[in-house]
Design a protein around this motif. Structure first.
Motif, PDB file in Angstrom:
ATOM      1  N   LEU A   1       0.823  -1.212   0.000  1.00  0.00           N
ATOM      2  CA  LEU A   1       0.000   0.000   0.000  1.00  0.00           C
ATOM      3  C   LEU A   1       0.858   1.264   0.000  1.00  0.00           C
ATOM      4  CD1 LEU A   1      -2.676  -1.074   2.640  1.00  0.00           C
ATOM      5  CD2 LEU A   1      -3.013  -0.898   0.162  1.00  0.00           C
ATOM      6  N   GLY A   2       2.177   1.096   0.097  1.00  0.00           N
ATOM      7  CA  GLY A   2       3.059   2.250   0.129  1.00  0.00           C
ATOM      8  C   GLY A   2       3.121   2.944   1.476  1.00  0.00           C
ATOM      9  N   ARG A   3       2.678   2.254   2.524  1.00  0.00           N
ATOM     10  CA  ARG A   3       2.618   2.847   3.857  1.00  0.00           C
ATOM     11  C   ARG A   3       3.884   2.499   4.640  1.00  0.00           C
ATOM     12  NH1 ARG A   3      -0.580   6.673   5.957  1.00  0.00           N
ATOM     13  NH2 ARG A   3      -2.208   5.770   4.635  1.00  0.00           N
ATOM     14  N   PRO A   4       4.681   3.463   5.066  1.00  0.00           N
ATOM     15  CA  PRO A   4       5.847   3.139   5.886  1.00  0.00           C
ATOM     16  C   PRO A   4       5.410   2.533   7.212  1.00  0.00           C
ATOM     17  CG  PRO A   4       5.489   5.518   5.809  1.00  0.00           C
ATOM     18  CD  PRO A   4       4.527   4.910   4.835  1.00  0.00           C
ATOM     19  N   ALA A   5       6.101   1.477   7.637  1.00  0.00           N
ATOM     20  CA  ALA A   5       5.694   0.773   8.852  1.00  0.00           C
ATOM     21  C   ALA A   5       6.852  -0.041   9.389  1.00  0.00           C
ATOM     22  CB  ALA A   5       4.499  -0.144   8.568  1.00  0.00           C
ATOM     23  N   THR A   6       6.785  -0.314  10.682  1.00  0.00           N
ATOM     24  CA  THR A   6       7.752  -1.196  11.317  1.00  0.00           C
ATOM     25  C   THR A   6       7.072  -1.899  12.480  1.00  0.00           C
ATOM     26  OG1 THR A   6      10.016  -1.306  12.204  1.00  0.00           O
ATOM     27  CG2 THR A   6       8.627   0.468  13.027  1.00  0.00           C
ATOM     28  N   ALA A   7       7.683  -2.974  12.936  1.00  0.00           N
ATOM     29  CA  ALA A   7       7.221  -3.684  14.132  1.00  0.00           C
ATOM     30  C   ALA A   7       8.367  -3.712  15.127  1.00  0.00           C
ATOM     31  CB  ALA A   7       6.771  -5.097  13.785  1.00  0.00           C
ATOM     32  N   VAL A   8       8.042  -3.634  16.405  1.00  0.00           N
ATOM     33  CA  VAL A   8       9.043  -3.499  17.454  1.00  0.00           C
ATOM     34  C   VAL A   8       9.031  -4.729  18.357  1.00  0.00           C
ATOM     35  CG1 VAL A   8       7.406  -2.250  18.934  1.00  0.00           C
ATOM     36  CG2 VAL A   8       9.857  -1.969  19.299  1.00  0.00           C
ATOM     37  N   ASP A   9      10.206  -5.142  18.811  1.00  0.00           N
ATOM     38  CA  ASP A   9      10.309  -6.160  19.855  1.00  0.00           C
ATOM     39  C   ASP A   9      10.253  -5.477  21.219  1.00  0.00           C
ATOM     40  OD1 ASP A   9      10.510  -8.578  18.460  1.00  0.00           O
ATOM     41  OD2 ASP A   9      12.670  -8.351  18.169  1.00  0.00           O
ATOM     42  N   LEU A  10       9.401  -5.978  22.095  1.00  0.00           N
ATOM     43  CA  LEU A  10       9.306  -5.453  23.450  1.00  0.00           C
ATOM     44  C   LEU A  10      10.360  -6.102  24.347  1.00  0.00           C
ATOM     45  CD1 LEU A  10       5.424  -5.462  23.856  1.00  0.00           C
ATOM     46  CD2 LEU A  10       6.904  -3.508  23.310  1.00  0.00           C
ATOM     47  N   PRO A  11      10.708  -5.473  25.465  1.00  0.00           N
ATOM     48  CA  PRO A  11      11.661  -6.096  26.391  1.00  0.00           C
ATOM     49  C   PRO A  11      11.222  -7.505  26.793  1.00  0.00           C
ATOM     50  CG  PRO A  11      11.244  -3.824  27.025  1.00  0.00           C
ATOM     51  CD  PRO A  11      10.275  -4.139  25.919  1.00  0.00           C
ATOM     52  N   GLY A  12      12.195  -8.425  26.820  1.00  0.00           N
ATOM     53  CA  GLY A  12      11.913  -9.812  27.180  1.00  0.00           C
ATOM     54  C   GLY A  12      11.415 -10.658  26.038  1.00  0.00           C
ATOM     55  N   HIS A  13      11.272 -10.084  24.850  1.00  0.00           N
ATOM     56  CA  HIS A  13      10.711 -10.766  23.683  1.00  0.00           C
ATOM     57  C   HIS A  13      11.650 -10.613  22.490  1.00  0.00           C
ATOM     58  CE1 HIS A  13       7.232  -9.701  26.219  1.00  0.00           C
ATOM     59  NE2 HIS A  13       6.572 -10.696  25.654  1.00  0.00           N
ATOM     60  N   GLY A  14      11.632 -11.601  21.608  1.00  0.00           N
ATOM     61  CA  GLY A  14      12.363 -11.500  20.346  1.00  0.00           C
ATOM     62  C   GLY A  14      13.828 -11.197  20.550  1.00  0.00           C
ATOM     63  N   THR A  15      14.317 -10.180  19.857  1.00  0.00           N
ATOM     64  CA  THR A  15      15.724  -9.802  19.949  1.00  0.00           C
ATOM     65  C   THR A  15      16.095  -9.210  21.299  1.00  0.00           C
ATOM     66  OG1 THR A  15      15.241  -7.632  18.993  1.00  0.00           O
ATOM     67  CG2 THR A  15      15.865  -9.394  17.463  1.00  0.00           C
ATOM     68  N   ARG A  16      15.087  -8.946  22.131  1.00  0.00           N
ATOM     69  CA  ARG A  16      15.343  -8.370  23.454  1.00  0.00           C
ATOM     70  C   ARG A  16      15.082  -9.392  24.562  1.00  0.00           C
ATOM     71  NH1 ARG A  16      13.283  -2.195  23.623  1.00  0.00           N
ATOM     72  NH2 ARG A  16      14.508  -2.363  25.544  1.00  0.00           N
ATOM     73  N   ARG A  17      15.171 -10.652  24.200  1.00  0.00           N
ATOM     74  CA  ARG A  17      14.991 -11.724  25.181  1.00  0.00           C
ATOM     75  C   ARG A  17      15.971 -11.547  26.345  1.00  0.00           C
ATOM     76  NH1 ARG A  17      14.757 -18.196  23.867  1.00  0.00           N
ATOM     77  NH2 ARG A  17      13.941 -18.810  25.901  1.00  0.00           N
ATOM     78  N   GLY A  18      15.478 -11.774  27.555  1.00  0.00           N
ATOM     79  CA  GLY A  18      16.306 -11.656  28.739  1.00  0.00           C
ATOM     80  C   GLY A  18      16.235 -10.300  29.408  1.00  0.00           C
ATOM     81  N   GLU A  19      15.752  -9.280  28.688  1.00  0.00           N
ATOM     82  CA  GLU A  19      15.584  -7.969  29.310  1.00  0.00           C
ATOM     83  C   GLU A  19      14.340  -7.988  30.191  1.00  0.00           C
ATOM     84  OE1 GLU A  19      15.651  -4.628  26.673  1.00  0.00           O
ATOM     85  OE2 GLU A  19      17.120  -5.566  25.338  1.00  0.00           O
ATOM     86  N   PRO A  20      14.370  -7.355  31.343  1.00  0.00           N
ATOM     87  CA  PRO A  20      13.176  -7.306  32.187  1.00  0.00           C
ATOM     88  C   PRO A  20      12.078  -6.490  31.514  1.00  0.00           C
ATOM     89  CG  PRO A  20      14.927  -5.950  33.107  1.00  0.00           C
ATOM     90  CD  PRO A  20      15.535  -6.718  31.989  1.00  0.00           C
ATOM     91  N   PHE A  21      10.852  -6.969  31.663  1.00  0.00           N
ATOM     92  CA  PHE A  21       9.713  -6.254  31.082  1.00  0.00           C
ATOM     93  C   PHE A  21       9.121  -5.324  32.126  1.00  0.00           C
ATOM     94  CE2 PHE A  21       5.436  -5.250  29.984  1.00  0.00           C
ATOM     95  CZ  PHE A  21       5.407  -5.200  28.605  1.00  0.00           C
ATOM     96  N   THR A  22       9.085  -4.044  31.813  1.00  0.00           N
ATOM     97  CA  THR A  22       8.320  -3.064  32.571  1.00  0.00           C
ATOM     98  C   THR A  22       7.520  -2.249  31.568  1.00  0.00           C
ATOM     99  OG1 THR A  22       9.956  -1.278  32.496  1.00  0.00           O
ATOM    100  CG2 THR A  22      10.159  -2.906  34.298  1.00  0.00           C
TER     101      THR A  22
END
Length: 242
Positions: free
Chosen positions: A27-48
């Protein structure tokens, strides 16, 4: 063109949005998805909730400093927190499957505690279940970035401890609460809608909590439509079905 930042659900990662991102790209819409703390590439980080909201704000900044934030389940609650903490960055909020209050958190805390006791087993069960619920590319995207049940107790506690209605009431921008008609998290949707200063409820017929992801093209078009409405459409307070 207003960009979109997508925020994933509990124990998952940014890859769950890959099918939607593909459609937004078409659709030509700029977009991204984010990893939250403790998930995905941020595994092991505490989630707050503060850390999660900051991660979303950073993703918005990377796209120019202003975006529609769209999140499902945990991602929707994080979107609400981001809108409260960083209102200038959140041009609009699309909160999907996240209209349950902390007063109903007991069963979720129990389930999260069980999952965290044996996360490797819980991760395998979650992967199997998600693939069964959403067969094909959508289900594969849900688990492609890994499953992280060990972080569930922290995430559930963070959501339960957040005053969702006060957070929504403090945000001056437009809010769309999106629920499948079969989603049990609809339980307090009317209270959430009343809390919004500029809100609208959108119901997706015959879809459950995760079922709204089964049609990624439709979800991408909806997100694009809401982006277009942010600065142009007056508030109606109405309910809509898609």
């Amino acid at each position: 063109m207003l960009p979109v930042v997508l925020v994933h659900g509990i124990r998952l990662s940014a890859t769950m949005w890959d099918p939607v991102l593909s459609h937004l790209s078409r659709l030509g819409r700029p977009a991204t998805a984010v990893d939250l703390p403790g998930h995905g590439t941020r595994r092991g980080e505490p989630f707050t909730m503060d850390a999660a909201a900051s991660a979303v704000a950073d993703a918005v900044d990377a796209l120019g400093g202003r975006a529609l934030v769209a999140g499902l389940s945990l991602g929707g609650y994080v979107g609400i927190a981001t809108a409260e903490r960083f209102p200038a960055r959140v041009a609009g909020l699309m909160a999907i499957g996240c209209t349950g209050l902390g007063s109903a958190a007991g069963p979720h805390r129990f389930a999260a505690s069980l999952a965290a006791r044996n996360p490797s087993l819980a991760n395998r069960i979650s992967s199997y279940t998600l693939r069964r619920l959403l067969p094909g590319p959508v289900g594969e995207a849900m688990v492609a970035g890994g499953v992280f049940c060990e972080v569930m107790p922290q995430a559930v506690d963070a959501v339960a401890d957040q005053d969702q209605l006060t957070a929504l009431a403090s945000y001056p921008g437009r809010v769309w609460l999106v629920n499948g008609t079969r989603d049990p998290f609809r339980v307090h949707e009317r209270a959430f809608l009343r809390a919004c200063g500029n809100g609208r409820l959108i119901l997706v017929p015959r879809r459950g909590h995760l079922g709204v992801l089964a049609a990624p093209g439709a979800l991408a078009r909806l997100a694009g439509d809401l982006c277009d409405q942010v600065d142009h459409c007056p508030h109606t307070g109405a309910e809509r079905r898609v």
